[in-house]
Design an enzyme around this catalytic site. Sequence first.
Site, PDB file in Angstrom:
ATOM      1  CE  LYS A 184      41.326  42.518  44.012  1.00 22.53           C
ATOM      2  NZ  LYS A 184      41.970  42.914  42.793  1.00 22.53           N
ATOM      3  CD  GLU A 241      43.426  36.110  38.663  1.00 24.86           C
ATOM      4  OE1 GLU A 241      43.501  37.062  37.865  1.00 24.86           O
ATOM      5  OE2 GLU A 241      42.560  36.048  39.547  1.00 24.86           O
ATOM      6  CG  LEU A 279      42.617  35.511  31.222  1.00 21.00           C
ATOM      7  CD1 LEU A 279      41.102  35.621  31.360  1.00 21.00           C
ATOM      8  CD2 LEU A 279      42.986  34.068  30.900  1.00 21.00           C
ATOM      9  CD  GLU A 284      35.194  44.479  39.150  1.00 20.73           C
ATOM     10  OE1 GLU A 284      34.806  45.658  39.101  1.00 20.73           O
ATOM     11  OE2 GLU A 284      36.397  44.164  39.270  1.00 20.73           O
ATOM     12  CE  LYS A 307      35.778  48.167  36.435  1.00 17.90           C
ATOM     13  NZ  LYS A 307      34.947  47.920  37.620  1.00 17.90           N
ATOM     14  NE  ARG A 333      34.040  49.821  45.912  1.00 11.91           N
ATOM     15  CZ  ARG A 333      34.113  49.982  44.595  1.00 11.91           C
ATOM     16  NH1 ARG A 333      33.110  50.509  43.928  1.00 11.91           N
ATOM     17  NH2 ARG A 333      35.179  49.594  43.910  1.00 11.91           N
ATOM     18  CB  VAL A 342      32.418  54.716  39.276  1.00 13.75           C
ATOM     19  CG1 VAL A 342      32.359  55.803  38.220  1.00 13.75           C
ATOM     20  CG2 VAL A 342      33.355  55.116  40.402  1.00 13.75           C
ATOM     21  NE  ARG A 357      34.938  54.790  35.853  1.00 12.56           N
ATOM     22  CZ  ARG A 357      35.272  54.019  36.890  1.00 12.56           C
ATOM     23  NH1 ARG A 357      36.201  54.429  37.720  1.00 12.56           N
ATOM     24  NH2 ARG A 357      34.681  52.862  37.087  1.00 12.56           N
TER      25      ARG A 357
HETATM   26  P1  ADP Z   1      41.406  45.886  41.108  1.00 14.36           P
HETATM   27  O1  ADP Z   1      40.633  45.447  42.299  1.00 14.36           O
HETATM   28  O2  ADP Z   1      42.740  46.455  41.448  1.00 14.36           O
HETATM   29  O3  ADP Z   1      40.608  46.749  40.190  1.00 14.36           O
HETATM   30  P2  ADP Z   1      40.909  43.512  39.450  1.00 14.36           P
HETATM   31  O4  ADP Z   1      41.215  42.130  39.886  1.00 14.36           O
HETATM   32  O5  ADP Z   1      39.475  43.932  39.464  1.00 14.36           O
HETATM   33  O6  ADP Z   1      41.792  44.539  40.318  1.00 14.36           O
HETATM   34  O7  ADP Z   1      41.489  43.752  38.000  1.00 14.36           O
HETATM   35  C1  ADP Z   1      41.517  45.030  37.384  1.00 14.36           C
HETATM   36  C2  ADP Z   1      41.802  44.869  35.916  1.00 14.36           C
HETATM   37  O8  ADP Z   1      43.075  44.220  35.713  1.00 14.36           O
HETATM   38  C3  ADP Z   1      40.802  43.990  35.165  1.00 14.36           C
HETATM   39  O9  ADP Z   1      39.653  44.700  34.770  1.00 14.36           O
HETATM   40  C4  ADP Z   1      41.657  43.582  33.977  1.00 14.36           C
HETATM   41  O10 ADP Z   1      41.753  44.626  33.037  1.00 14.36           O
HETATM   42  C5  ADP Z   1      43.028  43.368  34.586  1.00 14.36           C
HETATM   43  N1  ADP Z   1      43.198  41.952  35.010  1.00 14.36           N
HETATM   44  C6  ADP Z   1      42.903  41.413  36.210  1.00 14.36           C
HETATM   45  N2  ADP Z   1      43.152  40.089  36.231  1.00 14.36           N
HETATM   46  C7  ADP Z   1      43.629  39.758  35.016  1.00 14.36           C
HETATM   47  C8  ADP Z   1      44.081  38.532  34.387  1.00 14.36           C
HETATM   48  N3  ADP Z   1      44.113  37.376  35.051  1.00 14.36           N
HETATM   49  N4  ADP Z   1      44.495  38.599  33.091  1.00 14.36           N
HETATM   50  C9  ADP Z   1      44.499  39.777  32.398  1.00 14.36           C
HETATM   51  N5  ADP Z   1      44.105  40.941  32.928  1.00 14.36           N
HETATM   52  C10 ADP Z   1      43.669  40.949  34.214  1.00 14.36           C
END
Ligand code: ADP
Length: 447
Positions: free
Chosen positions: A116, A200, A203, A275, A237, A291, A294, A337
Amino acid sequence: MIKKILIANRGEIAVRILRACKDLGIQTVAVHSTADADAMHVRLADESVCVGPPSPRESYLNIPSIISAACISGADAIHPGLGFLSENSTFAYMVEEHGLTFIGPKADHIAMMGDKIMAKKTAARLGLPTVPGSDGAVTNLEKAVKLAEKIGYPVLIKAAGGGGGRGMRVAKTKEEFSAAYEEAKREAAIAFGNDCLYLEKYLANPRHIEFQIIADAFGNVIHLGERDCSIQRRNQKIWEEALSMVLSPEERKDFGQKITKAIEELKYKGVGTLEFLYENEKLYFIEMNTRIQVEHAITEVITGVDVVREQILVAAGNELSLSQSDVQFRGHAIECRINAENPETFVPSAGVVQNYHCPGGPGVRVDSALYDGCKIPPYYDSLIAKLIVQANNREQCLARLRRALREYVIDGIDTLIPLHLKLTEDADVASGNFDIHFLERKFGEAR
Ligand code: ADP
């Protein structure tokens, strides 16, 4: 052209891929563990091979067994589906080394986006905005604390090799930071075998918005609009919509162009999802999935594009069958889901499905591997079905979804159907007033 595909997966996604193969006149080989000998994907395939005992490590993640199964059965390609080996670059590389086609991107692109930190750096280099945070990995606690101060609390500690919402910890204050950091490190090491972390800005009220792209080997790239996947439990999700209510057609067009340009520059091939988090009318890249996802089906029903079919055709060396100007959006779609889980505690539920009755009628699609009497083993992901509903607008879509959920009967195990029904009756869901923390706020800590 590809003549025979081995599908290295199980459950609803294996059935979804089988259907695309059958539509294309391609022969199919299912693989299964001993626990899945009677599973639907095995019943529907032209041939099947048992690749090991129930434990995923010994069956669906067993690379030598799966590649041997492809060679023995004379398959010329492997579709990895999602989860399992779908984002394993070593697997993609080995498939190609054995003279088989991997239905997915190049191994290098899988590796790049699987890390990532590298994914964020790449997105930034390609001109996409990213969530503010550390410039790469944080190597020790002392440096991390200083950096967190600079970023400003609350801060999210994330695993470079993370996925499935795991390996993530929020630190609201400096006092919370070191414990959260150590916990994230421990969890990442156990879950992903890689304890590399990055930071990060956390948010406060974002929505999760993601764009579906498809690219061929000739440099053609299109996007199929976005999905809003903000309704989540434990960062995973459970309810997705297309299109999102918050992007205007102009924003969609502008951002879509930025994304397709980035993917073109990357020379990426295959389907993928970028994303983003969306807050204060701005999109921030968080990761890319290399990939099929879902939630691809809601994109299919509003665009009329069979994403899995395109994925197979592109892997077989064909040009994309459509261009950006052919992509039109029709009405609204929502996917629920249906997980085999307690709808209040989310504890997984295994057992035998009884009295199975699947909803139907206008605008209703169910992707599942369920049948009356089928076993839900305890060893695998809890997703057992996807209910996908489409209608002319969002209001009609919600009404149709409620109707379909009420018709859906799955006895013998717990499912999320009661929770989804509640969501269809919720005033905030109806008005679109939600962000990624919605479920937790609404129904409490368990979520
Ligand atoms: P994974 O690969 O484990 O699914 P992601 O980076 O896609 O991880 O993040 C999954 C979820 O976590 C996001 O959809 C969001 O809900 C939350 N999330 C990720 N990064 C942040 C952020 N910087 N601030 C707030 N929520 C976050």
